[in-house]
Design an enzyme around this catalytic site. Structure first.
Site, short mmCIF file in Angstrom:
data_model
loop_
_atom_site.label_atom_id
_atom_site.label_comp_id
_atom_site.label_asym_id
_atom_site.label_seq_id
_atom_site.Cartn_x
_atom_site.Cartn_y
_atom_site.Cartn_z
N GLN B 126 0.83 -1.21 0.00
CA GLN B 126 0.00 0.00 0.00
C GLN B 126 0.86 1.26 0.00
OE1 GLN B 126 -1.70 1.11 3.72
NE2 GLN B 126 -3.65 1.73 2.82
N GLY B 127 0.71 2.10 -1.00
CA GLY B 127 1.47 3.34 -1.07
C GLY B 127 0.63 4.55 -0.73
N TYR B 128 0.42 4.75 0.54
CA TYR B 128 -0.39 5.90 0.99
C TYR B 128 0.50 6.95 1.65
CZ TYR B 128 -5.24 4.38 0.36
OH TYR B 128 -6.45 4.06 -0.14
N SER B 129 1.09 6.56 2.79
CA SER B 129 1.83 7.52 3.61
C SER B 129 3.05 8.05 2.89
CB SER B 129 2.29 6.86 4.91
OG SER B 129 1.19 6.53 5.71
N GLU B 244 -10.75 -0.56 5.71
CA GLU B 244 -9.60 -0.98 6.49
C GLU B 244 -9.96 -1.04 7.97
OE1 GLU B 244 -6.33 1.66 5.94
OE2 GLU B 244 -4.96 0.42 7.11
N SER B 380 -4.34 7.78 13.03
CA SER B 380 -3.94 7.73 14.44
C SER B 380 -5.16 7.86 15.35
CB SER B 380 -2.97 8.87 14.75
OG SER B 380 -3.67 10.10 14.75
N ASN B 381 -4.99 7.45 16.60
CA ASN B 381 -6.11 7.55 17.53
C ASN B 381 -6.57 8.99 17.72
OD1 ASN B 381 -5.90 4.82 17.70
ND2 ASN B 381 -5.74 4.73 19.94
N GLU B 382 -5.67 9.94 17.52
CA GLU B 382 -6.07 11.34 17.60
C GLU B 382 -7.00 11.70 16.45
OE1 GLU B 382 -2.81 10.31 17.97
OE2 GLU B 382 -3.03 10.43 20.14
#
Lengths: 357, 395, 357, 395
Positions: B126-129, B244, B380-382
């Site tokens: 997966q090329g996301y970040s 996801e 992230s959880n934030e």
């Protein structure tokens, strides 16, 4: 009341920080800390030249320190630099001998010999009460049988002091040359080395057969040293995290602008402040009847709040913090793993509770 | 209200359990228990065995070769994987790209790629970040410029999990610079062997290698390998993020890990008795157990909702936050339970008489540190808290 | 798998909520809950007309419910309305009798008689193991001696069922008319009434001499009822807090715009979700071997997370929430004090730990 | 580094301890231990006794009739007050208005008001908060319009502590509407007996009465009773908030409360042994004790800083947050330790053979609920966190 360090200690701390900055930048530290022998004999020699071991010994025994604030003066910069030199075990060995009023060799004060104090065992990682390693008389000397476990720094020690139970149930302190021991050395997840020490009727020399009190003093010194180390690390983590929040841009602005993250950064500062203060408290009490109690409190807070600082430092840095290249990762690992040395937070709490009722 | 599994579901569970017992070979189970990384051939063999029974894509719709499992069946399958010490199914092709192709891909793309995902011929990553664009996908900078019937792609992706095994990568790339930042993004299928693609492993804080950087230097990608319309990548990305998240409760994994933790605490002796009898340690286990039991019900409630209503709502952000916290709490306690024995790298010589803990426990500290990632990645959880705040506060 | 309530229970819950909305608005609740007899006999009669006690009894004993989800169906709306009618004690008394297969009078099912189950004592507030109240044979009957403490609802009960230890050490269940008991009634900080019950060779009638299992079932029913009550309260607190954040303006905008407060509101929702789910779990298990374990888990989370919801609701409301006029204050008080009924979080944790090893 | 008290400081402590033992009469100590509200004559008698020794204003500079105690001496005095079961000194005149008058008041205002504060002739209360302007003082709406040599004041104040005993109130009022909201605020000294002033008690959640609403309906205030310049009230308010925070660590109070808690837990029996031996309860006590010990040192460090550098910096916000958390944790544990016995209102009939706990413990639940206020008032902990965030993040 005066909370500033003495000029002498201020000078030592600054020299030590300079030395570490010069010889142990983050990259070099990674190269040393995770590869056998998991420390750098040259760096050890530099520390000794600066007099770090001597700082841990009172003048009567040939050093120039030995007070609680001397211990913190040494270990706080060592912590900030994530130094993996085996100074903790040496310091504890020194504290035990000093407490016993036993001779301290010049080589030990100078650091030419590297000592380690071996107490913990596989089923008895913390405390003295249930130790199973035994010492038996053999002719003029003694023989040690048992196993000491995860002894930090033992992989590079020249001499080992061993706590062992002898005939009449008391706990004695025995000295063994490192090369006489069946030893398995390994690296640690947070850097540095340790070893399993296997004793099988291993010849030893008795230093004291009534070492309980001296070992308690040595443990207190160890707790204080670890707490100071933790303060040094926690300060770096808080600084790095604040810097990161100020610089890192997301959604078009520095993430320090997000109030939820601001408040979490503040929490980290509050934790740090508690760690600093309780370590000052423990240092001031070292050598007094309150020493063990305050050192236990310090280690308790280091375990609880240190972990929170480490976890938040990682979380607020995000992905970058879970990589090997990130200094924050190694700081966080060490800060978390300190909890497991010489009694974790729950253990300290139990010890303190016994005195409560 | 009847929160029991139906008879059909119980029978399904038995079928899966029995089948997995046949599929999972002992060395594989041992490696999974010890938390060791698997080699590519091990992954491949396991995937092939699942595929032979149709279970690899059990949750795919039947028209695409799946068995059409509903969310509850899928959850049961997931639980049983953990119970069998089986590895997680590598999700990038099966659970991430496949739903995207089914929803947005052309018939040709579906016909070509879906069978190759099942067969194991293609291993997708997966090329996301990107560096500088972690939770903020709108700011990504890898660019694709059209030249004839190809795009020329330049840029860098990071945190690409298991890219070392992959021959394919699906990427979000910037194809437009006008309008809002998220408006100029497209979704491309790329070949990892294409000229100009290089990968560099990232070592994680625990010393492991599972994520990578991937660099694109004038990589040529046929326009036909774009999924959906140009500049429609944001819609696909959001769809995928939602998909996801459907498996993010970690209930199966945490249930299994909690059992491991209890076994470890029964074996570990402290002050002359098993650690599990230490009141503080036991209380921590109990609190996690209660939290996990509640979370299990929350997950089932949401699965049951999803079964009735279709796509999951923003409440799944709750599953992510609570699920990762519980998982991390178990990791934390496993590490603490070992005491100093958690500190050595077990890879280094802690075998034979120097062993400090059973192999399935010895990795506790490394796993704890490695799993700090789960509250960071996948939104992230934030970010999840922001999503939830919008939802509960109507802001 | 189906997480929707049955149409029958849905109907009961809605009728009950309507009834409470009509007869127990916040102001009226304050007027009733804090003044002797700390409940409203008229409201009790309304609840009984609606069949709330009958909902807690299986059909075989003359009711129309008795399952775990019947208990939650009744107590969740009672919680949301902060109803102080003495339904908990009545429910537990019913559960004990049903578990013993003992006769349940029509008056009890209809609520014409108000029962309470008295277990806790000053030094034994939780559990059955160490009870000190004794029962001794006297002629055909029994005499009870001892003290039952903070028995919620006892101030207005017509009949008291007492758990007491008898000759051969077993725990029996005994019935005493309320007017035979030396009773000190008082109001509670969170509203409602309770009493100290003093027994001094007080004449009693034995229902069972082997009541351990039935009392455990009654306690399980009580824990489930309290958990459902807590969910009802927690939902109100979360709603009120979210409303407040949306409406309250500070620094020129609704405070819901402040991210730090947003994330704390989200935490409250997460806590609530855990409470809802664990209570569903406990309700589903009621009457099965897992019943006591899941009820203990529910009460554990109610104690831990309920307190956090209550404290955050107050903190996020600010000053207004510490006034008597604020509904949030009374909701928070009740939610916090539920922890201290029938075993607090630490107690539940200890009970669950005993089964762990 | 030498964190011990000096010999002078130890001698000072002994002097205070001995003196307080003479001043505090048994009924007063019993009421303080039980957390009961005091009557006005009791406050007055105690203040007069302190004043007779000069201790009421020991921390005032000598030129204003004080003894010039430094921050450490003041802290010692504070600790000894708690140790002696003495009530807190009512701070509004002595510690809040007095420093304002010394810094901003005219010589006439100082000469008139300071002696009356000491003598007890005037009991001041504080008119800051308004409904709708809790932490956000800039938005206050009580208005003062000049008419000749008077202001005409209209509006409402709230959370006015002990206003029921007060004959005077100092107020922030709006005198201007131009510029930033905080620019049009002035600081007025007002008479509670003036025509148009009414007060209404606010019942707190625990059933007590200690705060009030105060209403102003065309109240006439001489312009001479304004402190500082017109529209300069914001500066004074900030100065005062800072001074108010200097005593906010609650170290003395928490130390004493923790000892009470331990005594309670030694008396309370659970499962056949004292509650203090319960591992969970003991661990909570221990954690608070360690936190308080650290906080004590933080407080001394900051006092020692203040002694050298003058005014305290934003770090005092740390003292507020940590201090209130520790205090609330003790309240929480005291309530929990009593179990169900914490629930009854002890005022109602729990005497004689029905008593559930010693009088000094019986109020635990009410005190816990009442003390939720301490993280809200005087600048909520969220406001303190904002201040600290500005400071540590340079934003």
């Amino acid at each position: 009341m005066d909370f500033s360090p003495t000029p002498e200690r201020q000078m030592v701390a600054e020299s030590l920080s300079r030395l570490l900055a010069e010889h142990l930048d983050a990259e070099r530290r990674r190269a040393i800390a995770y590869v056998a022998p998991w420390h750098d004999p040259t760096l050890w020699a530099h520390l000794c030249e600066l007099g770090v071991p001597a700082l841990l010994v009172p003048a009567e025994q040939g050093g120039f320190g030995g007070a609680g604030f001397d211990i913190t003066t040494a270990f706080q910069p060592l912590g900030a630099a994530l130094c993996t030199e085996p100074m903790l075990g040496h310091a504890m060995a020194l504290a035990a001998l000093v407490a016993l009023d036993a001779p301290v060799s010049e080589d030990m004060v100078s650091g030419n010999s590297r000592y380690v104090l071996a107490i913990g065992e596989p089923d008895v990682p913390y405390g003295l009460d249930d130790l199973e390693t035994t010492a038996n008389r053999a002719g003029d000397g003694w023989q040690i049988t048992g196993r000491k476990s995860v002894v930090a720094g033992a992989q590079s020690a020249t001499h080992v002091l061993v706590a062992a139970r002898h005939g009449d149930g008391g706990i004695g302190l025995f000295e063994v040359g490192a090369d006489a021991i069946d030893l398995t050395a390994y690296g640690m997840v947070d850097g540095g080395g340790a070893a399993e020490l296997f004793f099988d009727a291993t010849a030893a020399h008795a230093i004291s057969l009534e070492a309980d009190a001296a070992l308690t003093t040595a443990l207190t010194a160890g707790l204080l040293a670890l707490s100071a180390e933790a303060v040094g690390i926690a300060e770096r983590l808080v600084d790095l995290t604040q810097d990161y929040l100020r610089t890192r841009q997301q959604f078009g602005r520095p993430i320090a602008k997000f109030q939820a993250l601001q408040h979490r950064a503040v929490e980290m500062s509050l934790h740090l402040e508690q760690l600093r203060s309780i370590t000052v408290r423990a240092a001031a009490s070292f050598g007094t009847p309150d020493g063990p109690r305050h050192a236990a409190m310090a280690k308790l807070l280091v375990g609880r709040r240190g972990r929170l600082i480490a976890e938040e430092a990682i979380q607020l840095h995000g992905g970058i913090a879970v990589t090997w290249e990130a200094e924050v990762a190694h700081l966080a690992k060490r800060l978390v793993m300190i909890d497991a040395q010489l009694g974790d937070a729950d253990w300290q709490s139990e010890m303190l509770a016994e005195a409560l009722a | 209200m009847d929160i029991r599994y139906s008879d059909d579901e119980l029978a399904f569970r038995t079928e899966i359990k029995t089948g997995l017992a046949e599929i999972v070979w002992p060395e594989l189970a041992a490696k999974v228990r010890a938390g060791s990384s698997l080699e590519k051939p091990e992954h491949d063999r396991f995937h092939a065995a699942l595929n032979a029974r149709g279970w690899l894509a059990g949750h795919w719709p039947t028209e695409h070769g799946g068995l059409g499992w509903d969310p509850v069946q899928r959850h049961i399958f997931d639980e049983e994987l953990y119970a069998a010490d089986a590895p997680r199914v590598v999700p990038f092709g099966l659970n991430m790209l496949a739903p995207v192709l089914m929803a947005f891909g052309s018939p040709e793309q579906q016909a070509y790629h879906l069978p190759r995902i099942l067969s194991g011929e293609d291993w997708w990553c997966q090329g996301y970040s990107e560096p500088g664009a972690g939770s903020d996908l709108a700011s990504l900078r890898t660019r694709a410029v059209q030249e004839g019937d190809s795009y020329i792609v330049n840029g860098q992706k990071t945190w690409t999990t298991l890219a070392q095994h992959a021959n394919k990568i699906f990427c979000l790339v910037r194809t437009g610079t006008e309008g809002k930042p998220q408006e100029g993004i497209s979704f491309l299928l790329m070949d990892m062997q294409a000229p100009g693609v290089t990968r560099r492993p990232i070592r994680t804080l625990d010393g492991g290698f599972e994520v990578n950087e991937v660099f694109f230097d004038n990589v040529r990608v046929p326009v036909a390998d774009r999924v959906g319309a140009e500049n429609a990548g944001w819609t696909i990305a959001k769809y995928l993020l939602n998909h996801e998240r459907t498996n993010i409760s970690l209930v199966g994994e945490s249930t299994h890990a909690l059992e491991q933790l209890k076994a470890q605490a029964r074996q570990t002796r402290r002050r002359g008795q098993p650690l599990i009898k230490n009141p503080h340690f036991a209380a921590r286990v109990i609190e996690i157990e209660a939290d996990l039991e509640a979370h299990r019900i929350t997950n089932l409630r949401m699965l049951s909702d999803a079964q009735r209503k279709g796509a999951p709502g923003p409440e799944v952000s709750m599953l992510k936050i609570t699920g990762t916290r519980i998982r991390q709490a178990i990791n934390d306690l496993a590490r603490r339970g070992l005491g100093p024995a958690a500190a050595p790298f077990p890879s280094e010589a802690l075998s034979g008489n120097a062993a400090l803990a059973a192999p399935e426990h010895a990795n506790a500290a490394a796993r704890y540190f490695n799993n700090r990632k789960i509250s960071i990645y996948g939104g992230s959880n934030e970010i999840q808290a922001n999503i939830l705040a919008k939802h509960v506060l109507d802001i």
